[in-house]
Design an enzyme around this catalytic site. Structure first.
Site, PDB file in Angstrom:
ATOM      1  N   GLU A   1      -7.404  19.267  -0.852  1.00  0.00           N
ATOM      2  CA  GLU A   1      -8.388  19.665  -1.701  1.00  0.00           C
ATOM      3  C   GLU A   1     -10.040  19.191  -1.172  1.00  0.00           C
ATOM      4  O   GLU A   1     -10.856  19.793  -0.746  1.00  0.00           O
ATOM      5  CB  GLU A   1      -8.645  18.428  -2.464  1.00  0.00           C
ATOM      6  CG  GLU A   1      -7.083  18.882  -3.719  1.00  0.00           C
ATOM      7  CD  GLU A   1      -6.055  17.953  -2.969  1.00  0.00           C
ATOM      8  OE1 GLU A   1      -5.502  17.911  -1.911  1.00  0.00           O
ATOM      9  OE2 GLU A   1      -4.581  17.852  -3.860  1.00  0.00           O
TER      10      GLU A   1
ATOM     11  N   GLU B   1       2.124   3.968  -5.681  1.00  0.00           N
ATOM     12  CA  GLU B   1       2.675   4.529  -4.309  1.00  0.00           C
ATOM     13  C   GLU B   1       3.283   4.204  -3.515  1.00  0.00           C
ATOM     14  O   GLU B   1       4.030   4.727  -2.826  1.00  0.00           O
ATOM     15  CB  GLU B   1       1.168   6.215  -4.063  1.00  0.00           C
ATOM     16  CG  GLU B   1       1.456   7.075  -3.356  1.00  0.00           C
ATOM     17  CD  GLU B   1      -0.037   7.379  -2.728  1.00  0.00           C
ATOM     18  OE1 GLU B   1       0.638   8.993  -2.848  1.00  0.00           O
ATOM     19  OE2 GLU B   1      -0.705   6.845  -2.335  1.00  0.00           O
TER      20      GLU B   1
ATOM     21  N   HIS C   1      -9.505  -0.916 -29.691  1.00  0.00           N
ATOM     22  CA  HIS C   1     -10.103  -0.113 -31.242  1.00  0.00           C
ATOM     23  C   HIS C   1      -9.451   1.637 -30.776  1.00  0.00           C
ATOM     24  O   HIS C   1      -9.643   2.983 -31.189  1.00  0.00           O
ATOM     25  CB  HIS C   1     -11.571   0.483 -30.601  1.00  0.00           C
ATOM     26  CG  HIS C   1     -12.121  -1.365 -31.320  1.00  0.00           C
ATOM     27  ND1 HIS C   1     -12.374  -1.002 -32.389  1.00  0.00           N
ATOM     28  CD2 HIS C   1     -12.524  -1.891 -30.290  1.00  0.00           C
ATOM     29  CE1 HIS C   1     -13.171  -2.554 -32.715  1.00  0.00           C
ATOM     30  NE2 HIS C   1     -13.308  -2.737 -31.133  1.00  0.00           N
TER      31      HIS C   1
ATOM     32  N   LYS D   1       3.270  19.871  -2.682  1.00  0.00           N
ATOM     33  CA  LYS D   1       2.472  20.226  -2.083  1.00  0.00           C
ATOM     34  C   LYS D   1       2.764  21.282  -1.219  1.00  0.00           C
ATOM     35  O   LYS D   1       2.115  22.182  -1.194  1.00  0.00           O
ATOM     36  CB  LYS D   1       1.889  19.119  -0.810  1.00  0.00           C
ATOM     37  CG  LYS D   1       0.914  17.755  -1.037  1.00  0.00           C
ATOM     38  CD  LYS D   1       0.640  17.434   0.034  1.00  0.00           C
ATOM     39  CE  LYS D   1       0.068  15.952   0.462  1.00  0.00           C
ATOM     40  NZ  LYS D   1       0.273  15.000   1.098  1.00  0.00           N
TER      41      LYS D   1
ATOM     42  N   GLY E   1      -3.759   5.219   3.093  1.00  0.00           N
ATOM     43  CA  GLY E   1      -4.959   5.283   2.479  1.00  0.00           C
ATOM     44  C   GLY E   1      -5.171   4.934   1.111  1.00  0.00           C
ATOM     45  O   GLY E   1      -6.402   4.119   1.060  1.00  0.00           O
ATOM     46  N   ARG E   2      -4.660   4.317   0.597  1.00  0.00           N
ATOM     47  CA  ARG E   2      -4.428   3.241  -0.513  1.00  0.00           C
ATOM     48  C   ARG E   2      -5.420   2.333  -0.156  1.00  0.00           C
ATOM     49  O   ARG E   2      -5.172   0.909  -1.100  1.00  0.00           O
ATOM     50  CB  ARG E   2      -3.693   3.543  -1.387  1.00  0.00           C
ATOM     51  CG  ARG E   2      -2.066   3.018  -0.980  1.00  0.00           C
ATOM     52  CD  ARG E   2      -0.914   3.568  -1.760  1.00  0.00           C
ATOM     53  NE  ARG E   2       0.632   2.889  -0.974  1.00  0.00           N
ATOM     54  CZ  ARG E   2       0.877   3.642  -0.489  1.00  0.00           C
ATOM     55  NH1 ARG E   2       0.335   5.260  -0.423  1.00  0.00           N
ATOM     56  NH2 ARG E   2       1.542   3.784  -0.016  1.00  0.00           N
TER      57      ARG E   2
ATOM     58  N   LYS F   1      -8.247  10.740   6.005  1.00  0.00           N
ATOM     59  CA  LYS F   1      -7.901  10.212   7.779  1.00  0.00           C
ATOM     60  C   LYS F   1      -6.748  11.367   8.271  1.00  0.00           C
ATOM     61  O   LYS F   1      -6.669  11.120   9.817  1.00  0.00           O
ATOM     62  CB  LYS F   1      -6.599   9.265   7.054  1.00  0.00           C
ATOM     63  CG  LYS F   1      -5.825   8.704   7.672  1.00  0.00           C
ATOM     64  CD  LYS F   1      -4.819   7.286   7.259  1.00  0.00           C
ATOM     65  CE  LYS F   1      -3.675   6.418   8.185  1.00  0.00           C
ATOM     66  NZ  LYS F   1      -2.878   6.403   7.643  1.00  0.00           N
TER      67      LYS F   1
HETATM   68  C1  G6Q Z   1      -2.535   7.571   0.207  1.00  0.00           C
HETATM   69  C2  G6Q Z   1      -1.974   8.254  -0.019  1.00  0.00           C
HETATM   70  C3  G6Q Z   1      -2.518   9.343   0.167  1.00  0.00           C
HETATM   71  C4  G6Q Z   1      -3.975   9.497   0.568  1.00  0.00           C
HETATM   72  C5  G6Q Z   1      -4.346  10.852   0.760  1.00  0.00           C
HETATM   73  C6  G6Q Z   1      -5.506  11.500   1.526  1.00  0.00           C
HETATM   74  O1  G6Q Z   1      -2.188   5.886   0.360  1.00  0.00           O
HETATM   75  O2  G6Q Z   1      -1.868   8.323   1.912  1.00  0.00           O
HETATM   76  O3  G6Q Z   1      -3.527   9.072  -1.529  1.00  0.00           O
HETATM   77  O4  G6Q Z   1      -4.860   8.670   1.363  1.00  0.00           O
HETATM   78  O5  G6Q Z   1      -3.876  12.185   0.290  1.00  0.00           O
HETATM   79  O6  G6Q Z   1      -5.298  12.102   2.205  1.00  0.00           O
HETATM   80  P1  G6Q Z   1      -6.237  11.788   3.004  1.00  0.00           P
HETATM   81  O7  G6Q Z   1      -7.312  10.818   3.741  1.00  0.00           O
HETATM   82  O8  G6Q Z   1      -5.826  12.156   5.075  1.00  0.00           O
HETATM   83  O9  G6Q Z   1      -7.040  13.093   3.311  1.00  0.00           O
END
Ligand code: G6Q
Length: 541
Positions: free
Chosen positions: A215, A353, A384, A499, A266-267, A209
């Site tokens: 990463e 989160e 188990h 971060k 994002g989540r 996003k």
């Molecule tokens: C979710 C967070 C986080 C995010 C990641 C990836 O709600 O904001 O988990 O989705 O850090 O972010 P980008 O999509 O910006 O790479």
């Protein structure tokens, strides 16, 4: 608008009194047929069985008062309608609407937020055209072959939900199509995937996003290098899903690109293009639309004001009862469905989160418990493994069981007159009962204390629509809880500090390399990095 603090609600005081003598599930007759029949609700094709929670009619009435007093459904409707919910009053914050439900409101004649729903429709139409081009052989590799694999490169919200959904629905894969995922900056994650696919027939869907996640950008570079090493042109193999205007929003660098919008967290983004592109490729456009339909049905049902008829609201309030009034710190989500293998991982992010917060929306420290620690694994495997602690450990862990009456593949075996699916469901129900009622025994080591609360969410079968419904049930549950605790469930400031410090460490390492310094090599690397970067006292920097 100043949001009302949890502790100021009169229903909270009443619930505290009731919590002094919660319903005793171990009492003879505490779980009779009438209770089992009455303590159930249905939404989106799922039955929610909650007789095994430590609550009674009085508790439910007071939880209803809590929902009304805190205006939970009103806030939910306000969220869907585009009110700015992602904010902290009086302080710098993301300050945005929260509109993941708009991705699913496409089935409505009168969507709650027509603008956002129109954007979702446009992206979906774009996806359909792209998938059509792939199906009809209009988009092919340099040898004229079709693409068979899509690798989603993304992390956090750009990975967990789509991955959980893909694994849940692999049964519906299109012939000759599959999806893989690379998330971790650990080079072994990418290496394992890259060494097991045919690069020439693979599309890499880079999802970010912000378009700036370390990463993901690192893995994008890694994937491009692998393609070049194989003599392939990355521009023919790379797709992007990103925010409008992000550093990745350069359509010319990609074979195709799609947008997500800043009003989708994002989540909460699995039903946007963040999930749509990979799921659409591997499972088909129609399957993705079915997921959206299932989620939409729950989004609509979640507007129901009676907690006894609104499952996500009831799940939220049951969770609040366990967390804030009975004092339980954790929640196990236990799917009796192997396909839901990664769903608890998605919920860990979505819940923790969102609600792992200690500042209220009025910017003051909260003095009540907020989100629980969420974890889980599929049953019966878990039985188990860690169920010993659930039954006899010193910590009471409320549990949410998820199961289905029918299997996905319909391939089963009858042994001793019962099918494997029946064995699976019987085990799930038995666990819920055992946790609730416990067992007396002369041998203390064989005694089960009972009164360990749980509930069961049971559907007919894990299909695209029921997966969408399940996703939305939990999303809305989490959102309702955040509203009730008066916290902002939509930001994630807590992930920033680590971060920043990692960035400093890497700057020190890169500078040392550039200067040809040997100081940072060898045994003392970690010590030297930590002292040189100032990470030992980050607040001073
Ligand atoms: C979710 C967070 C986080 C995010 C990641 C990836 O709600 O904001 O988990 O989705 O850090 O972010 P980008 O999509 O910006 O790479």
């Amino acid at each position: 608008m100043l949001f009302r603090e949890f502790n100021d609600l009169s229903s909270v005081r009443r619930l505290r009194q009731l919590a002094e003598t919660p319903y005793d599930l171990t009492r003879p007759g505490a779980l009779d047929g009438e209770r089992l029949q009455n303590y159930r609700a249905a939404t989106g094709g799922f039955d929610y069985l909650y007789a095994t929670q430590r609550l009674d009619e009085q508790t439910l009435d007071s939880l209803q008062d809590l929902a009304d007093e805190a205006g939970l459904v009103e806030q939910f409707i306000a969220m869907k309608s585009g009110e700015v919910m992602n904010r902290i009053e009086g302080f710098d914050s993301e300050n945005r609407p929260v509109l993941h439900t708009a991705c699913r409101d496409i089935f409505s004649d009168a969507p709650r937020h027509p603008g956002a729903t129109e954007q979702a429709r446009e992206q979906l139409a774009r996806l359909r055209r792209f998938l059509d081009d792939l199906d009809r052989g209009r988009i092919v590799n340099h040898r004229g072959e079709t693409f068979t694999t899509m690798v989603q490169v993304g992390i956090g919200g750009s990975d967990l939900g789509p991955r959980a959904l893909y694994i849940a629905l692999e049964r519906y894969r299109l012939p000759g199509r599959s999806a893989r995922f690379i998330a971790n900056v650990d080079p072994d994650d990418a290496a394992a995937v890259l060494s097991s696919i045919d690069l020439s027939r693979t599309l890499f869907n880079v999802v970010s996003k912000s378009g700036s996640t370390l990463e993901t950008l690192t893995n994008e570079r890694l994937v491009k290098a692998a393609l070049r090493d194989a003599g392939l042109d990355p521009a023919r193999h790379l797709l992007a899903v990103t925010g409008v205007g992000s550093p990745m929003d350069n359509p010319r660098d990609y074979l195709a690109s799609f947008h997500m919008y800043d009003y989708i967290g994002g989540r909460y983004s699995a039903t946007s293009m963040v999930g749509g592109v990979t799921l659409g490729f591997a499972l088909g456009h129609d399957v993705f639309v079915e997921i959206l339909k299932g989620a939409h049905a729950v989004d609509v049902a979640a507007e129901e004001r009676s907690i006894r008829a609104n499952v996500p609201l009831l799940m939220a309030l049951t969770g609040i009862w366990n967390r804030c009034f009975l004092g339980h710190q954790t929640l196990a989500v236990l799917p009796y469905s192997q396909a839901l293998l990664r769903f608890p991982a998605h919920l860990q992010q979505c819940d923790m989160e969102s609600n792992g917060k200690s500042i209220s929306r009025n910017g003051i420290p909260v003095s009540w418990p907020t989100g629980p620690i969420v974890w889980g694994e599929p049953g019966t495997n878990g039985q188990h493994a860690f169920y010993q602690l659930l039954h006899q450990g010193t910590t009471t862990v409320p549990a949410e069981f998820i199961g289905f009456r029918r299997s996905q593949y319909g391939r089963d075996i009858t042994v001793d007159n019962t099918s494997s699916q029946e064995k699976l469901v019987a085990n799930m129900l038995a666990q819920s009962m055992a946790l609730a009622t416990g067992r007396e025994h002369a041998n203390p080591n064989k005694r089960f204390a009972g009164n360990r609360p749980s509930s069961v969410l049971i559907g007919d079968r894990l299909t695209p629509a029921s997966m969408g419904a399940l996703l939305a049930l939990y999303e809305s549950k989490i959102v309702f809880q955040g509203f009730c605790w008066n916290i902002n469930s939509f930001d994630q400031e807590g992930v920033q500090l680590g971060k920043v410090l990692a960035g400093r460490l890497l700057d020190v390492l890169a500078a040392a390399r550039e200067n040809g310094s040997k100081n940072l090599d060898g045994k003392s690397l970690e010590y030297a990095l930590l002292t040189a970067s100032g990470c030992l006292n980050p607040t001073r920097k």
